[in-house]
Design a protein around this motif. Structure first.
Motif, PDB file in Angstrom:
ATOM      1  N   THR A 183     -46.476 -52.473   1.975  1.00  0.00           N
ATOM      2  CA  THR A 183     -45.265 -52.453   3.061  1.00  0.00           C
ATOM      3  C   THR A 183     -45.694 -53.187   4.237  1.00  0.00           C
ATOM      4  OG1 THR A 183     -43.708 -51.310   4.520  1.00  0.00           O
ATOM      5  CG2 THR A 183     -46.172 -50.222   4.329  1.00  0.00           C
ATOM      6  N   TYR A 225     -45.161 -53.191   7.401  1.00  0.00           N
ATOM      7  CA  TYR A 225     -44.841 -52.256   8.944  1.00  0.00           C
ATOM      8  C   TYR A 225     -44.599 -52.307   9.797  1.00  0.00           C
ATOM      9  CZ  TYR A 225     -49.187 -52.283  11.163  1.00  0.00           C
ATOM     10  OH  TYR A 225     -51.037 -52.679  12.319  1.00  0.00           O
ATOM     11  N   LYS A 256     -44.066 -49.603  12.309  1.00  0.00           N
ATOM     12  CA  LYS A 256     -44.755 -49.466  13.913  1.00  0.00           C
ATOM     13  C   LYS A 256     -45.774 -48.834  12.877  1.00  0.00           C
ATOM     14  CE  LYS A 256     -40.719 -47.883  16.243  1.00  0.00           C
ATOM     15  NZ  LYS A 256     -40.201 -49.530  16.023  1.00  0.00           N
ATOM     16  N   SER A 257     -47.476 -48.740  13.745  1.00  0.00           N
ATOM     17  CA  SER A 257     -48.414 -47.986  13.422  1.00  0.00           C
ATOM     18  C   SER A 257     -48.365 -47.277  13.158  1.00  0.00           C
ATOM     19  CB  SER A 257     -49.677 -48.552  14.572  1.00  0.00           C
ATOM     20  OG  SER A 257     -49.313 -48.317  15.308  1.00  0.00           O
ATOM     21  N   SER A 258     -47.553 -46.206  13.742  1.00  0.00           N
ATOM     22  CA  SER A 258     -47.199 -44.304  13.504  1.00  0.00           C
ATOM     23  C   SER A 258     -46.922 -44.849  12.327  1.00  0.00           C
ATOM     24  CB  SER A 258     -45.533 -43.874  14.717  1.00  0.00           C
ATOM     25  OG  SER A 258     -44.988 -44.161  14.580  1.00  0.00           O
ATOM     26  N   GLN A 259     -46.295 -44.811  11.547  1.00  0.00           N
ATOM     27  CA  GLN A 259     -46.626 -44.310  10.057  1.00  0.00           C
ATOM     28  C   GLN A 259     -47.546 -44.896   9.305  1.00  0.00           C
ATOM     29  OE1 GLN A 259     -43.260 -48.184   9.328  1.00  0.00           O
ATOM     30  NE2 GLN A 259     -43.538 -46.704   7.121  1.00  0.00           N
ATOM     31  N   GLN A 269     -49.625 -41.262   8.322  1.00  0.00           N
ATOM     32  CA  GLN A 269     -49.122 -40.118   6.869  1.00  0.00           C
ATOM     33  C   GLN A 269     -49.577 -40.845   5.805  1.00  0.00           C
ATOM     34  OE1 GLN A 269     -44.853 -40.037   7.131  1.00  0.00           O
ATOM     35  NE2 GLN A 269     -44.933 -38.161   5.393  1.00  0.00           N
ATOM     36  N   LEU A 270     -49.045 -42.855   5.755  1.00  0.00           N
ATOM     37  CA  LEU A 270     -48.906 -43.345   4.226  1.00  0.00           C
ATOM     38  C   LEU A 270     -50.804 -43.604   4.358  1.00  0.00           C
ATOM     39  CD1 LEU A 270     -46.951 -46.677   4.930  1.00  0.00           C
ATOM     40  CD2 LEU A 270     -46.616 -44.449   3.618  1.00  0.00           C
ATOM     41  N   TYR A 289     -38.028 -39.196   6.626  1.00  0.00           N
ATOM     42  CA  TYR A 289     -39.648 -38.541   6.928  1.00  0.00           C
ATOM     43  C   TYR A 289     -39.625 -38.007   5.353  1.00  0.00           C
ATOM     44  CZ  TYR A 289     -41.092 -42.125  10.726  1.00  0.00           C
ATOM     45  OH  TYR A 289     -41.202 -43.617  11.289  1.00  0.00           O
ATOM     46  N   ILE A 297     -40.116 -39.988   2.532  1.00  0.00           N
ATOM     47  CA  ILE A 297     -41.510 -40.784   2.426  1.00  0.00           C
ATOM     48  C   ILE A 297     -42.896 -39.667   1.644  1.00  0.00           C
ATOM     49  CG2 ILE A 297     -43.829 -40.972   3.612  1.00  0.00           C
ATOM     50  CD1 ILE A 297     -41.543 -42.489   5.866  1.00  0.00           C
ATOM     51  N   VAL A 315     -36.598 -47.419   7.770  1.00  0.00           N
ATOM     52  CA  VAL A 315     -38.390 -46.448   7.101  1.00  0.00           C
ATOM     53  C   VAL A 315     -39.187 -46.101   5.650  1.00  0.00           C
ATOM     54  CG1 VAL A 315     -38.847 -43.705   6.871  1.00  0.00           C
ATOM     55  CG2 VAL A 315     -37.990 -44.744   9.101  1.00  0.00           C
ATOM     56  N   GLY A 359     -38.296 -50.779   4.513  1.00  0.00           N
ATOM     57  CA  GLY A 359     -39.366 -51.099   5.459  1.00  0.00           C
ATOM     58  C   GLY A 359     -38.354 -53.125   5.681  1.00  0.00           C
TER      59      GLY A 359
END
Lengths: 340, 275
Positions: A201, A203, A205-208, A211-212, B112, B115, B221, B224
Motif C-alpha cells: 500500500t 500509506y 497515515k503512519s498510525s495504520q 497493525q499491518l 478497521y 483489515i 482504509v 488506500g
C-alpha cells in the motif's frame, strides 16, 4: 424593567474585564498531535505564568494555512506551528512576520539548523525528526533505500504516499539510492510506479502501519522517527535502518502571524516552548525531538527520538523552496505513474 | 392543523434559515468555484478534469463500484428481507435488531475490522490456505475487492430494511395466488414481488448507491491510494494540492450522480409499473 436595568448595569460593569481578558488572549494554531500532553506540559503552565488565556486551534497544515489566508486582513491566529515548507509558503503569501530573535532568551541554545531553517528570518525550528525505514529484522536486512524495491522484499513494503509528509523525503532518498536524484523526483516515482502492483500500500497515515506490521501484511515502511516508539512495542522484531545513503527527515517550525495584535505575547510563548525545561519535558514524553541543544535525555528517550546536533546535521532534508516549487509536479507525476 | 399558510411557514422559518446559512450557502459557494475561470463563468474546470486519464479512471471506478455494490446488495437484500418477513413476530424482531446492529457501530470501527479479517493472517486467508485453495495467503487488502466488501457490509442493512418495509406492505396472498396460477419462483419474483416492492428498491438503491459514492473512510482504509475513488481524490486535491476548484468539480459530479441514480431508479420502477 428593573431586571433589565440590573442586567445592563452588570454587563457594563463586566465589560472592562471582558476587554482586559480579550487583550490577554493568545490564539495558536498547531497540529492535532498529542494535544492532551501539550495541554499539560505547555499550555496550562504558560497560562499560569502569563496570566493570559490560550486558545488552541488544531488541524492539518492546508486547513490551517487556508484559514490564515482567509483572515489575512484581520488575523485570528497569533502563532502557528507548521512544517518548514509551509512556513515558506506562508512567507511567500505575506502571512507571517520576521521573528525578533533578540526577544527569545533560549534562541542561542537552538541547534544551528533550527535557528533560521528557511534563511529568511521568518521561522524558528522547535522540533525535527529523522525519516528512515522500520523493518522486520527477522525477515530482511536493509542496507540501502533501494533494497525496498528488491524482488524478494517489494511485495512486503508499505511506502508513504506522495501526499504525506514522509512521501517526498522517502522518494528523495530512493532517488539518491537509484542515482536519480532530480528535484522533480521523476526517477524514484517512475521506479515505484513499475512496482506499484507489488507494493502492499501507499500509506496515508503512519498510525495504520503498526497493525499491518503486526499482521505480517508488511515487513518494511519508511517512517518518521516520531512514529518509532509504537513499533518497538509490537510483538515482532522491528529495527530502524541506517541506509548507506543516510537518513532524511523534516523540521517543524514556529511562525508569527503578520498583523497579529499579540506579537509580544506570542514571542513569550515561543520562548517558553523553546526553553530547555519545556523541550526536555516534551522529549521525555516522546512527543517531540528537542531543537534545544541543552536538553539532556534519558537513554530510553534518546533511543526513540532524533537526538543530538550530529544527527540533526546529518539529515538530508529537502529544501523548502524545492518542496514548494515542485509539490504540484510531484503529485501530477505520482498520479500518472503510481495512482492509475 | 394550522390556522393559515403563514403560520406553517413561520414555524419552518428557523430551520430553513439554519439550513440555508450553514448548508446551502456554503455548498453553493463551493460548487460555484467549479464554474468559474477568473471572473467569468466557464466549464473549463470540468473539461480539465475529464481530460485527465487518472480522473476518468477514478470516475469510472467509483461509478462501477457503486453499481456493483447496489446490485449485489439488492440480490442479497431481497433474499434476507424475504426470509425475515416470513418469520414469526418474535424472530422477526430479533432479526431486524441484528440487521440494524451494525448501523449503531461507527463505520470507522467496522472498516478497521476488515483489515484484521482480510489480512494475510486473517480468517479469510486462514480458511483459503487451510482448505488448500492456495499455498500462500492471498493479498486481499488494498484491492478493489476489499473496498467492495467493505462498502457492501456498510450499506447492506439499509437495503434490507427498505425491502423489509416494502415486503411488509405487499398483499399477503399475492405470492400464493401467483403460485396457484402456475408461476415458478423466478416469475413470482419478476412479475409479482418486484413490481409490488419497487418503492423499497428505489429507496434502498438510492441510499446504497449514494452511500457508496460518497463514503470516504472505507475506500481510504481498505483501498488506500491504490484504489482511488472520487471522494478520496477530492480529499487529496484539497489537503495536498489546496485545489478547491477540482474539489468543487468532484463534489458536483458526486451530487449529479446521486440525483441521476435516484431519478433513473424511479423511472425504471414506474416504467415497470406501467407495463
Amino acid at each position: 424593567m428593573k431586571k433589565a436595568l440590573i442586567a445592563s448595569a452588570a454587563l457594563a460593569a463586566l465589560s472592562p474585564l471582558t476587554a482586559a481578558a480579550a487583550e490577554r488572549t493568545l490564539t495558536i494554531s498547531v497540529y492535532a498531535f498529542a494535544q492532551d500532553d501539550f495541554k499539560t506540559l505547555v499550555y496550562d503552565p504558560f497560562e499560569a505564568k502569563c496570566g493570559c488565556k490560550l486558545v488552541v486551534e488544531t488541524g492539518n497544515s492546508v486547513e490551517r494555512l487556508a484559514k490564515m489566508e482567509a483572515n489575512k486582513a484581520n488575523p485570528v491566529v497569533d502563532l502557528a506551528a507548521v512544517s518548514m515548507a509551509d512556513a515558506l509558503a506562508a512567507s511567500r503569501a505575506g502571512l507571517i512576520d520576521k521573528i525578533d530573535t533578540a526577544k527569545l532568551a533560549d534562541f542561542a541554545k537552538l541547534y544551528d539548523v533550527a535557528k533560521d531553517p528557511n534563511g529568511d528570518g521568518m521561522s524558528v525550528g522547535y522540533t525535527f525528526y529523522a525519516t528512515s525505514i522500520a523493518y522486520r529484522s527477522d525477515k530482511m536486512k536493509i542496507d540501502s533505500w533501494a533494497d525496498l524495491l528488491k524482488p524478494e522484499y517489494v511485495g512486503h513494503v508499505a511506502f508513504p504516499n506522495v501526499t504525506t509528509n514522509q512521501g517526498p523525503p522517502a522518494l528523495y532518498m530512493l532517488g539518491l539510492a537509484l542515482g536519480k536524484d532530480t528535484p522533480d523526483l521523476k526517477g524514484p516515482i517512475e521506479a515505484l510506479g513499475e512496482k506499484k502492483d507489488d507494493i502492499v500500500t501507499f500509506y496515508e497515515k503512519s498510525s495504520q502501519l503498526g497493525q499491518l506490521m503486526q499482521q505480517e501484511e508488511i515487513w518494511a515502511a519508511p517512517i518518521g522517527r516520531f512514529s518509532w516508539a509504537g513499533f518497538t512495542k509490537l510483538d515482532v522484531p522491528v529495527a530502524w535502518a541506517t541506509p548507506k545513503e543516510g537518513q532524511t527527515g523534516g523540521m517543524n517550525v514556529l511562525v508569527l502571524t503578520k498583523g497579529s495584535k499579540n506579537q509580544d505575547l506570542a514571542l513569550q510563548f515561543m520562548d517558553f516552548w523553546l526553553s530547555t525545561e519545556i523541550q526536555t519535558k516534551l522529549a521525555e514524553k516522546l512527543i517531540d525531538s528537542p531543537a534545544n541543544s541543552e536538553v539532556k535525555l534519558s537513554e530510553a528517550a534518546a533511543n526513540n527520538l532524533t537526538y543530538g546536533e550530529e544527527t540533526a546535521k546529518s539529515l538530508k532534508l529537502i529544501p523548502s523552496a524545492v518542496a514548494l516549487d515542485n509539490r504540484a509536479g510531484w503529485l501530477k507525476t505520482w498520479n500518472e505513474k503510481v495512482g492509475q | 392543523m394550522f390556522q393559515n399558510r403563514a403560520e406553517a411557514l413561520a414555524l419552518a422559518l428557523p430551520a430553513a434559515i439554519f439550513a440555508t446559512v450553514v448548508f446551502l450557502l456554503p455548498v453553493a459557494i463551493l460548487l460555484s468555484e467549479g464554474f468559474r475561470a477568473g471572473s467569468a463563468w466557464s466549464l473549463s474546470a470540468y473539461a480539465d478534469f475529464f481530460s485527465g486519464t487518472l480522473n476518468r479512471t477514478v470516475f469510472l471506478r467509483t461509478f462501477r463500484l457503486g453499481l456493483e455494490v447496489t446490485a449485489v446488495s439488492a440480490v442479497i437484500g431481497y433474499a434476507a428481507a424475504f426470509a425475515i418477513v416470513n418469520l414469526p413476530a418474535k424472530g422477526k424482531g430479533r432479526m431486524i435488531g441484528l440487521v440494524t446492529l451494525p448501523l449503531m457501530i461507527s463505520p470507522v470501527a467496522r472498516t478497521y475490522a476488515w483489515i484484521v479479517i482480510l489480512g494475510r493472517t486473517g480468517i479469510v486467508n486462514q480458511a483459503i490456505t487451510g482448505l488448500g485453495l492456495s499455498a500462500e495467503p492471498l493479498r486481499l487488502l488494498f484491492t478493489e475487492t476489499a473496498v467492495f466488501i467493505g462498502l457492501l457490509q456498510l450499506f447492506l442493512p439499509l437495503m434490507i430494511l427498505s425491502l423489509i418495509s416494502a415486503l411488509e406492505n405487499m398483499p399477503k396472498d399475492a405470492i400464493p395466488a401467483a403460485r396457484v396460477l402456475g408461476a415458478n419462483w423466478f416469475q413470482v419474483f419478476w412479475k409479482v414481488i418486484l413490481p409490488l416492492t419497487r418503492e423499497g428498491l428505489v429507496v434502498g438503491g438510492t441510499l446504497v448507491f449514494t452511500g457508496s459514492l460518497t463514503a470516504y473512510i472505507t475506500p481510504a482504509v481498505l483501498g488506500g491510494s491504490k484504489v482511488l475513488m472520487l471522494e478520496t481524490l477530492m480529499y487529496q486535491q484539497v489537503s495536498v494540492a489546496n485545489d478547491f476548484v477540482s474539489a468543487s468539480v468532484i463534489a458536483f459530479i458526486l451530487i449529479v450522480m446521486s440525483f441521476a441514480a435516484n431519478i433513473l431508479l424511479k423511472r425504471l420502477a414506474t416504467a415497470r409499473n406501467r407495463r
